[in-house]
Design an enzyme around this catalytic site. Structure first.
Site, short mmCIF file in Angstrom:
data_model
loop_
_atom_site.label_atom_id
_atom_site.label_comp_id
_atom_site.label_asym_id
_atom_site.label_seq_id
_atom_site.Cartn_x
_atom_site.Cartn_y
_atom_site.Cartn_z
N ALA A 27 17.39 5.22 -5.91
CA ALA A 27 17.84 5.93 -7.12
C ALA A 27 16.65 6.31 -7.98
O ALA A 27 15.51 5.86 -7.72
CB ALA A 27 18.79 5.04 -7.93
N ARG A 50 19.88 -1.65 -2.01
CA ARG A 50 21.13 -0.98 -1.61
C ARG A 50 20.87 -0.07 -0.40
O ARG A 50 20.65 1.13 -0.54
CB ARG A 50 21.66 -0.16 -2.79
CG ARG A 50 22.05 -1.05 -3.98
CD ARG A 50 22.42 -0.23 -5.20
NE ARG A 50 21.27 0.45 -5.78
CZ ARG A 50 21.33 1.15 -6.92
NH1 ARG A 50 22.47 1.26 -7.57
NH2 ARG A 50 20.25 1.74 -7.39
N ASP A 75 14.54 -6.78 -1.04
CA ASP A 75 14.43 -7.20 -2.44
C ASP A 75 12.98 -7.65 -2.62
O ASP A 75 12.57 -8.67 -2.04
CB ASP A 75 15.41 -8.37 -2.69
CG ASP A 75 15.42 -8.78 -4.16
OD1 ASP A 75 14.44 -8.47 -4.88
OD2 ASP A 75 16.39 -9.45 -4.57
N VAL A 76 12.21 -6.88 -3.37
CA VAL A 76 10.77 -7.16 -3.47
C VAL A 76 10.47 -8.50 -4.13
O VAL A 76 9.34 -8.99 -4.07
CB VAL A 76 10.00 -6.02 -4.21
CG1 VAL A 76 10.14 -4.70 -3.47
CG2 VAL A 76 10.45 -5.89 -5.66
N ASN A 102 7.29 1.47 -6.60
CA ASN A 102 8.17 1.99 -7.63
C ASN A 102 9.19 0.97 -8.11
O ASN A 102 9.63 1.04 -9.27
CB ASN A 102 8.88 3.25 -7.10
CG ASN A 102 10.07 3.62 -7.95
OD1 ASN A 102 9.92 4.13 -9.06
ND2 ASN A 102 11.28 3.34 -7.46
N SER A 155 3.81 2.68 -17.00
CA SER A 155 4.67 3.16 -18.09
C SER A 155 3.84 3.33 -19.35
O SER A 155 2.78 2.70 -19.51
CB SER A 155 5.75 2.11 -18.35
OG SER A 155 6.47 2.41 -19.53
N TYR A 168 9.18 -6.61 -21.21
CA TYR A 168 9.06 -5.42 -20.35
C TYR A 168 7.65 -4.82 -20.50
O TYR A 168 7.00 -4.51 -19.50
CB TYR A 168 10.12 -4.37 -20.71
CG TYR A 168 9.95 -3.11 -19.90
CD1 TYR A 168 10.24 -3.10 -18.54
CD2 TYR A 168 9.45 -1.94 -20.49
CE1 TYR A 168 10.05 -1.94 -17.78
CE2 TYR A 168 9.26 -0.79 -19.73
CZ TYR A 168 9.55 -0.80 -18.37
OH TYR A 168 9.34 0.33 -17.63
N GLY A 199 6.63 8.06 -19.74
CA GLY A 199 7.37 7.61 -20.92
C GLY A 199 8.85 7.63 -20.59
O GLY A 199 9.26 7.23 -19.50
N PHE A 205 17.68 3.85 -15.86
CA PHE A 205 16.81 2.86 -16.49
C PHE A 205 17.48 2.16 -17.68
O PHE A 205 17.51 0.93 -17.75
CB PHE A 205 15.52 3.57 -16.93
CG PHE A 205 14.52 2.70 -17.63
CD1 PHE A 205 13.57 1.98 -16.93
CD2 PHE A 205 14.50 2.60 -19.02
CE1 PHE A 205 12.63 1.17 -17.58
CE2 PHE A 205 13.57 1.80 -19.69
CZ PHE A 205 12.63 1.09 -18.95
C1 8X3 Z 1 9.85 3.31 -19.50
C2 8X3 Z 1 9.34 3.67 -20.83
O1 8X3 Z 1 9.65 3.42 -23.34
O2 8X3 Z 1 11.64 3.57 -21.98
O3 8X3 Z 1 8.94 2.57 -18.78
O4 8X3 Z 1 10.31 1.56 -21.98
S1 8X3 Z 1 10.28 3.00 -22.06
#
Ligand code: 8X3
Length: 267
Positions: A27, A50, A75-76, A102, A155, A168, A199, A205
């Site tokens: 995905a 999946r 599953d990593v 990824n 990110s 995160y 971003g 997500f």
């Molecule tokens: C994703 C960026 O700002 O949504 O890695 O956490 S954020």
């Protein structure tokens, strides 16, 4: 021995029939990467928890130009499974040319002192330990073969920490350190290491972050134009197709409505 490059404009790294291993390929950005590499004529080694979703896209990937598709359930977070999956690949899939690390996720958006430990474990186990396990299992073979490119998904959160996102953000800061450290450790080999750092991207997500709360997830993208998964896949393939002597260390990529982790233009 050092040599000089004479640029002739046709030095793009050719991905036709290259074995490209994408984790978290079922995905979002991972799936978009699979399609982008398919269009380059690559052989796609796709991993996800999946498996049925990977199998469901096989036909479309072949139609899009993939030379072949091999899907594995993985599953990593499980290092024994990662090692067994890589060691057990059929002969024709063993020489991985490009690894796209990824697989990753966010869980929760909470003040650190109120955070959920299971959320933390899941993020750290996937985004940091899983990244390390897959890298360890694949890159030793790249070194032996003297060929390869590791592309990690970072990110904007790896550059600038935002409130309620400490864990995160910590995992993406770790990705940045692993990316930079690996590049240093591979200096003197032809293996390239790149971090693509998006971003806000509208995928599952935020739905995953908010444990399936669609309404809360939709609010994240309200009033602005976020990136789409294909924008990120485009940058991944761009890095992979640069001439062999060019190492793209890091690409920070946001939509026009985002300046960094903290600053957005919302209408
Ligand atoms: C994703 C960026 O700002 O949504 O890695 O956490 S954020």
């Amino acid at each position: 021995m050092a040599s000089r490059v004479t640029y002739d404009g046709s030095m793009k790294t050719e991905l036709k029939n290259a074995v490209v291993f994408v984790t978290g390929a079922s995905a979002g950005i991972g799936e978009a990467c699979a399609f982008a590499f398919a269009r380059e004529g690559a052989r796609l080694l796709l991993a996800a928890r999946r498996l049925e979703r990977l199998e469901a896209t096989r036909g479309k990937l072949m139609e899009s130009g993939a030379a072949a598709v091999h899907a594995i359930k993985l599953d990593v977070r499980d290092n024994a499974a990662v090692e067994a999956a890589v060691a057990g690949l059929p002969q024709e899939w063993r020489a991985i040319d490009v690894l796209v690390n990824n697989a990753g996720l966010s869980r929760g958006l909470d003040k650190l002192y109120e955070g959920s430990l299971p959320d933390w474990e899941e993020m750290i186990d996937t985004n940091v330990k899983g990244l390390l396990y897959v890298t360890r299992a694949v890159v030793s073979g790249m070194v032996e073969r003297g060929r390869g490119h590791v592309i990690n998904l970072g990110s904007t959160a790896g550059e600038l920490t935002y409130p309620k996102g400490a864990v995160y953000c910590a995992t993406k800061h770790a990705e940045r350190a692993i990316n930079d450290g690996l590049r240093q450790d591979l200096l003197g080999t032809p293996i390239r290491v790149t971090s693509i750092d998006p971003g806000m991207v509208e995928t599952d997500f935020s739905k995953v972050r908010f444990h399936g709360d669609q309404e809360r997830a939709a609010k994240v993208y309200q009033g602005l134009t976020p990136l789409v998964a294909e924008d990120v896949a485009d940058a991944v393939v761009w890095a992979a197709t640069r001439p062999a002597h060019v190492n793209i260390a890091r690409v920070l990529i946001t939509s026009i409505d985002q300046a960094n982790s903290l600053l957005f233009n919302r209408s």
